[in-house]
Structures are given as structure tokens and as C-alpha cells.
Design an enzyme around this catalytic site. Structure first.
Site: not given
Ligand SMILES: [Zn+2]
Length: 96
Positions: A45, A86-87, A90
């Protein structure tokens, strides 16, 4: 079963996010509705050094608003699905 190891450098991430956007990737307030076929992998990341293990899903169904704030529901699979997961993590305050 472990998936292939990948290093997310910023160029690859930017490229894939751009590619994902061209494929209609979620823009606003994405929510994962379904997750199918879990697998273990490791990801890097921009916010971290190195990689960490994580669980991802090979196919996901996502509800979101597109760039015109139109409600959409769409399936994603493969690497695009991995990046979206993944996003979305976040967006929920999760860093791998
Ligand atoms: Zn990331």
C-alpha cells in the site's frame, strides 16, 4: 491457497485505478453487497512499507454512485476486484 504475490507501487496502482475507472469502477460511497470465493494473498500500500497478508474475494458485487451520482450495482472480478476491495477498506478506515 495463496494467490500470486504482488507489489503495489504507485505507478501500478495509478494505472490500475485508471483502468478500473475506465471499466466503471465505483466512485462514490461504494458498499460491497456480495463476496464470492475467498483467497489469501499479500498486498502492499502507498501508506505502508512492505506487504501484509489479507483475505480477498475473487468476485464482488458493489453498490455505488457513479461520477454523475447515478446509483449502480455491478460485479467485479480478478485484479480489479482486489484493488476495489483494497480501496473500499481504506474508505472504512482499514489499512490492510
Ligand atoms: Zn492502500
Amino acid at each position: 491457497m495463496r494467490g500470486p504475490r504482488r507489489q503495489y507501487d504507485w505507478r501500478a496502482q495509478t494505472h490500475h485505478l485508471r483502468k478500473g475507472r475506465q471499466q466503471g469502477a465505483p466512485d462514490v460511497h461504494p458498499q460491497i453487497l456480495e463476496q464470492v470465493n475467498a483467497y489469501q494473498t499479500s498486498e502492499g500500500c502507498l501508506s505502508l512499507v512492505g506487504e501484509r497478508p489479507c483475505t480477498r474475494y475473487r468476485r464482488i458485487k458493489v453498490e455505488y454512485l457513479d461520477e454523475n451520482f447515478v446509483h449502480r450495482i455491478k460485479n467485479f472480478s480478478g485484479y480489479t476486484a482486489e484493488i476495489i476491495q483494497h480501496e473500499i477498506d481504506h474508505c472504512q478506515g482499514i489499512v490492510i
